[in-house]
Design a protein around this motif. Structure first.
Motif, PDB file in Angstrom:
ATOM      1  N   GLN A   4       0.880  -1.221   0.136  1.00 31.77           N
ATOM      2  CA  GLN A   4      -0.031   0.039   0.000  1.00 31.77           C
ATOM      3  C   GLN A   4       0.894   1.360   0.035  1.00 31.77           C
ATOM      4  N   GLY A   5       2.105   1.228   0.720  1.00 30.58           N
ATOM      5  CA  GLY A   5       2.844   2.392   0.857  1.00 30.58           C
ATOM      6  C   GLY A   5       3.434   2.577  -0.459  1.00 30.58           C
ATOM      7  N   SER A   6       3.867   1.389  -1.110  1.00 26.68           N
ATOM      8  CA  SER A   6       4.541   1.620  -2.463  1.00 26.68           C
ATOM      9  C   SER A   6       3.443   2.025  -3.511  1.00 26.68           C
ATOM     10  N   GLY A   7       2.113   1.638  -3.228  1.00 25.72           N
ATOM     11  CA  GLY A   7       1.341   2.171  -4.249  1.00 25.72           C
ATOM     12  C   GLY A   7       0.779   3.739  -4.081  1.00 25.72           C
ATOM     13  N   VAL A   8       1.078   4.210  -2.956  1.00 26.89           N
ATOM     14  CA  VAL A   8       0.769   5.965  -2.800  1.00 26.89           C
ATOM     15  C   VAL A   8       2.127   6.332  -3.066  1.00 26.89           C
ATOM     16  N   ALA A   9       3.357   5.800  -2.821  1.00 28.09           N
ATOM     17  CA  ALA A   9       4.442   6.665  -3.471  1.00 28.09           C
ATOM     18  C   ALA A   9       4.514   6.345  -5.075  1.00 28.09           C
ATOM     19  N   LYS A  45      11.450  13.024  -0.680  1.00 30.33           N
ATOM     20  CA  LYS A  45      10.125  13.578  -0.313  1.00 30.33           C
ATOM     21  C   LYS A  45      10.682  15.288  -0.038  1.00 30.33           C
ATOM     22  N   VAL A  71       1.788   6.740  -7.164  1.00 22.45           N
ATOM     23  CA  VAL A  71       0.953   7.906  -7.544  1.00 22.45           C
ATOM     24  C   VAL A  71       1.307   8.991  -7.325  1.00 22.45           C
ATOM     25  N   ALA A  72       2.086   9.252  -6.083  1.00 25.44           N
ATOM     26  CA  ALA A  72       2.855  10.485  -5.951  1.00 25.44           C
ATOM     27  C   ALA A  72       3.646  10.824  -7.056  1.00 25.44           C
ATOM     28  N   VAL A 118       2.346  12.337   2.213  1.00 28.35           N
ATOM     29  CA  VAL A 118       2.611  11.385   1.454  1.00 28.35           C
ATOM     30  C   VAL A 118       3.896  10.628   1.922  1.00 28.35           C
TER      31      VAL A 118
END
Length: 457
Positions: free
Chosen positions: A14-19, A80, A21-22, A215
Motif C-alpha cells: 500500500q505504501g509503495s502504491g501511494v508513492a 520527499k 501515485v505521488a 505522502v
C-alpha cells in the motif's frame, strides 16, 4: 507470526502504491512547467525575433547547474524533501513569469544586435530559469524512484512509462490551453493575456506541495543522520553504458522538445505554412497532438514493457522516427492534410496544414518510449551509484535547451524543414546506443554497500 508478516507485506504494498501515485503526479507537473516555454515564446518572438526558444533554453540551462546538486540533495535530505523544495521553487518561478506581465516594457537593460532588451523580458527569462531548477529536481526524484519501485529491468521501465503517460497528458493540455488563451498573436499580445494560466499553475504547485507533504515516500538512498561521508572506489562515470546513456539523454531531450517547438514556429508562420486564420492557435493544437501521441505511445509501452526489452523498443522507435522525419523534410508544403484545431472564435474544427506536420507529430509515438528506455538501460546494474547517476542525467537534460536553440538557429538561417536534419543526426546516435552502446561492459565493478571506504577521520 504469519499474520504479522502478511500485514507487513500488505502495508508495504500500500505504501509503495501511494508513492507510485505521488511520483506519477510529479511526472505530470514536470511536463506542465516545461511545455509552457515554447508557446509563451511565440509572444516574445513578436518583440524579439531571436527570442523564440530562449525561454526554453533558460528552462533547460538550469539543469546543467542543478543536476549534480539535485542528486546530492536526494542523498542528503531524501526524495520527499527534495520534491517539496522543488514545488516551492516552481511556484516562485511561475510568479516571476507572471510578474513579467506586470512590469512595463519601457525600461531597457541592454541591447542585442542594436535592439534594446526590456526589463520585463529579463524577468520572464529569470522565471523560466527558476522553473528549470524545479523540473530538474522533480526529474531527479521521479525517475530513480519509479525504477526502484518497479525493481529495475523491464518492470522498472514499465513504471517509468506509466508515469510518462501522465507527463504526456499534461504536455497535451498545456500548449492547447495556451493556444486557446493566446489565439492569434498580434503586436499587442502580451504575457498578461495568459496570466490566468500562470495563476492556475501557481495554485497547482501549492496544492501539490500540500499533497506530497502528507505522502510517505521510501528513502533508500538518503544517508543516515550522523553518518560520515564515504569514499567509493568507483563512480557512475566508471560505467561505459551510463556515460553513453548520459549523452543519449542530452540528445533525446533535444529531440523531444525540438520537434514540436520548431513545428509551432513553422505553423505559426503563415507565409510558410499557408495557414491564414488563427495560425498560432492551430499550431498549438497540432503540437498538442504530438504530446497526445506521446501519451498513447507511453500507455502502449507500459503494457508491453514487461515482455519487450527497453533496448528493442529504443531501436524500433529510433528507426521509425528517422523515417518519419525524412518524409516530413522531402514532402512539399503544398501537400495538405486536415488536422484538429481549436480557437476561441471558432471552437473545435479541422484545419488544413502541410502534411509534414502530420509526419512530425507522429514522431510522438516514437519519442514516447525513449526517455524511459534510455534511463532504464543506463542505470541498469549501477546499484549504489544510481542516485549519483540520476543527478548526472538531470544535468544533461540541458540538451533540451541547447539543441532546440541550435535547431531554431538553423530554421531561421536556412529553413524550418532543413533544421530537422539535426534531429535525424541525434536519432542516429540513439539508434547506435540501442544497438551497441547500452551494453554493460563493466560488470566487474562492485556496486554493493560493502565496497564503501569510510573517509579517514
Amino acid at each position: 507470526m504469519n499474520d504479522k508478516t502478511t500485514a507487513a507485506k500488505t502495508a508495504k504494498r500500500q505504501g509503495s502504491g501511494v508513492a507510485i501515485v505521488a511520483m506519477f503526479f510529479l511526472f505530470a507537473m514536470i511536463s506542465f512547467v516545461t511545455n509552457l516555454a515554447a508557446p509563451l515564446g511565440t509572444i516574445w518572438k513578436n518583440s524579439y525575433e531571436w527570442s523564440g526558444m530562449v525561454g526554453n533554453f533558460m528552462n533547460f540551462f538550469a539543469y546543467l547547474i542543478m543536476g549534480i546538486p539535485a542528486g546530492t540533495m536526494l542523498e542528503r535530505i531524501g526524495y520527499k524533501k527534495t520534491a517539496l523544495w522543488a514545488m516551492a521553487i516552481g511556484a516562485a518561478g511561475i510568479f516571476l513569469q507572471y510578474l513579467s506581465s506586470m512590469v512595463g516594457g519601457d525600461t531597457a537593460t541592454f541591447s542585442v544586435g542594436g535592439q534594446p532588451v526590456m526589463l520585463n523580458f529579463i524577468i520572464y527569462l529569470l522565471g523560466a530559469f527558476v522553473c528549470g531548477f524545479c523540473v530538474c529536481m522533480l526529474n531527479t526524484v521521479v525517475n530513480p524512484m519509479l525504477n526502484m519501485l518497479g525493481g529495475g529491468g523491464n518492470k522498472g521501465n514499465q513504471l517509468i512509462q506509466l508515469g510518462g503517460s501522465l507527463n504526456s497528458l499534461a504536455g497535451t493540455l498545456t500548449p492547447l490551453f495556451v493556444g486557446m488563451l493566446i489565439g492569434t498573436v498580434t503586436k499587442s499580445t502580451s504575457m498578461s493575456d495568459v496570466s490566468p494560466l500562470l495563476w492556475i499553475a501557481m495554485g497547482v504547485f501549492v496544492l501539490a506541495f500540500v499533497i506530497i507533504s502528507f505522502v510517505a515516500i521510501p528513502e533508500p538512498h538518503m544517508r543516515a543522520k550522523g553518518e560520515g561521508k564515504v569514499r567509493n572506489a568507483h563512480s557512475a562515470w566508471s560505467f561505459r553504458h551510463t556515460v553513453l546513456g548520459v549523452i543519449g539523454i542530452f540528445f533525446y531531450v533535444g529531440i523531444e522538445v525540438g520537434i514540436p517547438g520548431v513545428l509551432i514556429f513553422y505553423l505559426s508562420d503563415s507565409a510558410v505554412s499557408g495557414i491564414t486564420s488563427n495560425a498560432t492557435a492551430v499550431a498549438g493544437a497540432v503540437a498538442a497532438v504530438y504530446w497526445l501521441l506521446m501519451l498513447v505511445g507511453r500507455l502502449s509501452s507500459s503494457a508491453i514493457s514487461g515482455r519487450i526489452s527497453s533496448r528493442t523498443q529504443l531501436m524500433v522507435a529510433s528507426t521509425v522516427a528517422i523515417a518519419l522525419i525524412l518524409l516530413a523534410i522531402f514532402t512539399p508544403a503544398s501537400v495538405r492534410v486536415s488536422m484538429p484545431s481549436y480557437s476561441v472564435e471558432e471552437g473545435f474544427n479541422m484545419a488544413q496544414v502541410p502534411i509534414s506536420a502530420l509526419f512530425l507529430v507522429l514522431c510522438g509515438l516514437c519519442t514516447s518510449v525513449m526517455w524511459g528506455g534510455i534511463f532504464n538501460l543506463a542505470v541498469e546494474g549501477l546499484g549504489k551509484y544510481t542516485a549519483q547517476a540520476s543527478g548526472i542525467f538531470m544535468m544533461m537534460v540541458v540538451g533540451g535547451g541547447v539543441m532546440p536553440l541550435l535547431q531554431n538557429a538553423i530554421a531561421d538561417s536556412v529553413s524550418y524543414m532543413a533544421s530537422y536534419w539535426l534531429v535525424i543526426a541525434m536519432l542516429g546516435y540513439l539508434l547506435f546506443y540501442a544497438v551497441a552502446g547500452s551494453r554493460n561492459v563493466n560488470r566487474d565493478i562492485p556496486v554493493g554497500d560493502e565496497e564503501e571506504i569510510p573517509d579517514a577521520v
